[in-house]
Design a protein around this motif. Structure first.
Motif, PDB file in Angstrom:
ATOM      1  N   SER A 107      18.053  33.182  -3.941  1.00 26.23           N
ATOM      2  CA  SER A 107      19.360  32.620  -3.621  1.00 26.23           C
ATOM      3  C   SER A 107      19.766  32.854  -2.174  1.00 26.23           C
ATOM      4  CB  SER A 107      20.428  33.211  -4.546  1.00 26.23           C
ATOM      5  OG  SER A 107      20.628  34.592  -4.282  1.00 26.23           O
ATOM      6  N   ILE A 108      19.028  33.706  -1.465  1.00 24.35           N
ATOM      7  CA  ILE A 108      19.346  33.910  -0.054  1.00 24.35           C
ATOM      8  C   ILE A 108      19.157  32.609   0.727  1.00 24.35           C
ATOM      9  CG2 ILE A 108      17.048  34.544   0.755  1.00 24.35           C
ATOM     10  CD1 ILE A 108      20.436  36.209   1.665  1.00 24.35           C
ATOM     11  N   GLY A 109      18.458  31.637   0.108  1.00 27.45           N
ATOM     12  CA  GLY A 109      18.326  30.322   0.728  1.00 27.45           C
ATOM     13  C   GLY A 109      19.661  29.641   0.940  1.00 27.45           C
ATOM     14  N   ILE A 110      20.695  30.083   0.233  1.00 29.36           N
ATOM     15  CA  ILE A 110      22.043  29.546   0.443  1.00 29.36           C
ATOM     16  C   ILE A 110      22.457  29.751   1.890  1.00 29.36           C
ATOM     17  CG2 ILE A 110      24.481  29.848  -0.191  1.00 29.36           C
ATOM     18  CD1 ILE A 110      23.522  30.707  -2.974  1.00 29.36           C
ATOM     19  N   PHE A 111      21.956  30.825   2.503  1.00 28.26           N
ATOM     20  CA  PHE A 111      22.316  31.124   3.885  1.00 28.26           C
ATOM     21  C   PHE A 111      21.199  30.802   4.876  1.00 28.26           C
ATOM     22  CE2 PHE A 111      24.798  33.903   1.126  1.00 28.26           C
ATOM     23  CZ  PHE A 111      26.092  33.634   1.580  1.00 28.26           C
ATOM     24  N   SER A 112      19.952  30.928   4.446  1.00 23.32           N
ATOM     25  CA  SER A 112      18.837  30.661   5.361  1.00 23.32           C
ATOM     26  C   SER A 112      18.532  29.173   5.483  1.00 23.32           C
ATOM     27  CB  SER A 112      17.586  31.417   4.903  1.00 23.32           C
ATOM     28  OG  SER A 112      17.180  31.003   3.612  1.00 23.32           O
ATOM     29  N   ILE A 113      18.914  28.388   4.479  1.00 25.17           N
ATOM     30  CA  ILE A 113      18.737  26.932   4.544  1.00 25.17           C
ATOM     31  C   ILE A 113      20.113  26.308   4.800  1.00 25.17           C
ATOM     32  CG2 ILE A 113      17.979  24.863   3.320  1.00 25.17           C
ATOM     33  CD1 ILE A 113      16.218  26.646   1.585  1.00 25.17           C
ATOM     34  N   TYR A 114      20.330  25.796   5.988  1.00 22.22           N
ATOM     35  CA  TYR A 114      21.639  25.266   6.347  1.00 22.22           C
ATOM     36  C   TYR A 114      21.914  23.944   5.648  1.00 22.22           C
ATOM     37  CZ  TYR A 114      21.733  28.751  10.101  1.00 22.22           C
ATOM     38  OH  TYR A 114      21.730  29.931  10.809  1.00 22.22           O
ATOM     39  N   ALA A 115      23.123  23.808   5.131  1.00 22.96           N
ATOM     40  CA  ALA A 115      23.505  22.594   4.405  1.00 22.96           C
ATOM     41  C   ALA A 115      23.443  21.362   5.303  1.00 22.96           C
ATOM     42  CB  ALA A 115      24.912  22.747   3.830  1.00 22.96           C
ATOM     43  N   GLU A 116      23.748  21.526   6.576  1.00 24.91           N
ATOM     44  CA  GLU A 116      23.735  20.381   7.493  1.00 24.91           C
ATOM     45  C   GLU A 116      22.322  19.949   7.865  1.00 24.91           C
ATOM     46  OE1 GLU A 116      24.727  24.107   9.980  1.00 24.91           O
ATOM     47  OE2 GLU A 116      25.165  23.271   7.983  1.00 24.91           O
ATOM     48  N   GLU A 117      21.325  20.803   7.644  1.00 26.04           N
ATOM     49  CA  GLU A 117      19.949  20.474   7.977  1.00 26.04           C
ATOM     50  C   GLU A 117      19.148  20.007   6.765  1.00 26.04           C
ATOM     51  OE1 GLU A 117      18.254  23.842   9.926  1.00 26.04           O
ATOM     52  OE2 GLU A 117      19.659  23.770  11.619  1.00 26.04           O
ATOM     53  N   TRP A 118      19.311  20.664   5.630  1.00 24.64           N
ATOM     54  CA  TRP A 118      18.591  20.283   4.404  1.00 24.64           C
ATOM     55  C   TRP A 118      19.510  20.527   3.212  1.00 24.64           C
ATOM     56  CZ3 TRP A 118      13.870  23.071   1.808  1.00 24.64           C
ATOM     57  CH2 TRP A 118      13.334  22.222   0.814  1.00 24.64           C
ATOM     58  N   PRO A 119      20.421  19.619   2.943  1.00 30.30           N
ATOM     59  CA  PRO A 119      21.394  19.793   1.862  1.00 30.30           C
ATOM     60  C   PRO A 119      20.757  20.018   0.492  1.00 30.30           C
ATOM     61  CG  PRO A 119      22.012  17.966   3.277  1.00 30.30           C
ATOM     62  CD  PRO A 119      20.634  18.368   3.674  1.00 30.30           C
ATOM     63  N   ALA A 120      19.657  19.313   0.213  1.00 24.26           N
ATOM     64  CA  ALA A 120      19.009  19.443  -1.096  1.00 24.26           C
ATOM     65  C   ALA A 120      18.428  20.843  -1.287  1.00 24.26           C
ATOM     66  CB  ALA A 120      17.917  18.391  -1.245  1.00 24.26           C
ATOM     67  N   GLY A 121      17.772  21.365  -0.258  1.00 28.88           N
ATOM     68  CA  GLY A 121      17.208  22.712  -0.345  1.00 28.88           C
ATOM     69  C   GLY A 121      18.293  23.768  -0.452  1.00 28.88           C
ATOM     70  N   HIS A 122      19.357  23.564   0.289  1.00 27.54           N
ATOM     71  CA  HIS A 122      20.492  24.479   0.234  1.00 27.54           C
ATOM     72  C   HIS A 122      21.099  24.496  -1.172  1.00 27.54           C
ATOM     73  CE1 HIS A 122      24.197  26.454   1.707  1.00 27.54           C
ATOM     74  NE2 HIS A 122      24.834  25.617   0.891  1.00 27.54           N
ATOM     75  N   THR A 123      21.301  23.319  -1.726  1.00 26.97           N
ATOM     76  CA  THR A 123      21.876  23.208  -3.076  1.00 26.97           C
ATOM     77  C   THR A 123      20.924  23.754  -4.126  1.00 26.97           C
ATOM     78  OG1 THR A 123      23.137  21.257  -2.415  1.00 26.97           O
ATOM     79  CG2 THR A 123      22.822  21.604  -4.771  1.00 26.97           C
ATOM     80  N   GLY A 124      19.630  23.491  -3.948  1.00 25.68           N
ATOM     81  CA  GLY A 124      18.635  23.978  -4.897  1.00 25.68           C
ATOM     82  C   GLY A 124      18.621  25.491  -4.988  1.00 25.68           C
ATOM     83  N   SER A 125      18.890  26.176  -3.871  1.00 28.59           N
ATOM     84  CA  SER A 125      18.929  27.633  -3.872  1.00 28.59           C
ATOM     85  C   SER A 125      20.029  28.153  -4.775  1.00 28.59           C
ATOM     86  CB  SER A 125      19.158  28.155  -2.441  1.00 28.59           C
ATOM     87  OG  SER A 125      18.105  27.751  -1.593  1.00 28.59           O
ATOM     88  N   PHE A 126      21.101  27.377  -4.877  1.00 28.27           N
ATOM     89  CA  PHE A 126      22.217  27.775  -5.739  1.00 28.27           C
ATOM     90  C   PHE A 126      21.995  27.336  -7.185  1.00 28.27           C
ATOM     91  CE2 PHE A 126      26.464  26.762  -7.559  1.00 28.27           C
ATOM     92  CZ  PHE A 126      26.933  28.067  -7.658  1.00 28.27           C
TER      93      PHE A 126
END
Length: 281
Positions: free
Chosen positions: A121-140
């Motif tokens: 779930s640390i991908g919520i912070f390491s994957i920026y929503a503005e750069e890769w929204p799907a990856g960011h959301t997937g982390s959550f």
């Protein structure tokens, strides 16, 4: 965790860790939203997640600087606390003599994946929503799914007589919300058209209901969790590779660092043996 100095034992209640993680998560969100509102209010009006789902997810508050720099370290503490809960719950089930082999295996798998899910779930912070929204959301989303499975295992490892009234209905509602929220969130991420700014087929009202409903269930799950025993661990000083405790030592000697290592004891013994051999008294 309760330390009993008289009997030299520590009592661990796994549910205390789960509650602490949830409380810290709420505190992190509150601080993040205040910081974002004061220093970066523009992101509340327009952001990549809002474009895709039609409303502001609660996580939007920590998705941008400077709130991200405060929330990320706090979230790291949450990950540790939640992982500790998984470890203690696993130990508790393994120590339960009434649990079957299948129950123990199920609880072990659920807690393992729950801990790994929190790490991911640390991908919520390491994957920026503005750069890769799907990856960011997937982390959550993966945290939502595995967190629910771990919660459900509390009912698998305990006798039904310890299940609170209404908890089975709650499990059903909580499960439906988690599954639908995860499926709908992924659907909206995949079907969003970045060129025309057209959102996917799920109405934003439904998405928001599922999203906020999930956090509501998170707040209620502590009241619906089955009653279960705590764990007790004895503690005492112990020798190791570079340090030996001599039984005759007083507590004062131990506290001021008057202990001798194994090497020192061996040296003393060698000198005494040499003296005895040479006839020196």
């Amino acid at each position: 965790m309760v330390i009993n100095q008289k009997h030299h034992d520590i009592k661990y209640n796994p549910e205390d860790y789960a509650a602490a993680g949830g409380e810290l998560l709420v505190l992190t969100m509150i601080i993040s939203w205040i910081v974002t509102y004061l220093f970066n209010p523009a992101v509340i009006e327009s952001n990549e997640l809002k474009s895709r789902v039609g409303y502001n997810n609660l996580c939007v508050g920590w998705d941008s600087a400077p709130a991200r720099y405060i929330a990320a370290p706090m979230f790291a503490v949450i990950i540790f606390i939640e992982s500790r809960y998984s470890q203690l719950d696993f130990w508790r089930c393994q120590l339960d003599e009434t649990a079957t082999r299948r129950q123990k295996q199920a609880v072990m798998a659920a807690n393992l994946f729950n801990a790994l899910s929190w790490f991911g779930s640390i991908g919520i912070f390491s994957i920026y929503a503005e750069e890769w929204p799907a990856g960011h959301t997937g982390s959550f989303v993966q945290l939502v799914v595995f967190g629910y499975i771990a919660f459900l295992m509390n009912f698998v490892e305990t006798d039904v007589k310890y299940h609170p009234r209404g908890s089975h209905l709650f499990c059903g509602i909580f499960g439906v919300i988690c599954i639908l929220f995860g499926a709908c969130a992924i659907k909206q991420m995949v079907t969003y058209d970045p060129i025309t700014k057209t959102r996917g087929p799920v109405p934003w009202q439904i998405m928001m209901f599922l999203d906020y409903g999930y956090f509501a269930c998170m707040g209620l799950q502590g009241f619906m969790r089955p009653a279960a025993p705590s764990l007790t661990a004895d503690y005492k000083l112990a020798s190791d590779d570079d340090f030996t405790i001599v039984p005759s030592m007083s507590s004062a000697e131990r506290s001021v660092g008057g202990l001798r290592t194994m090497a020192a004891l061996a040296a003393v013994a060698e000198v005494e043996a040499a003296a005895a051999t040479s006839g020196v008294v």
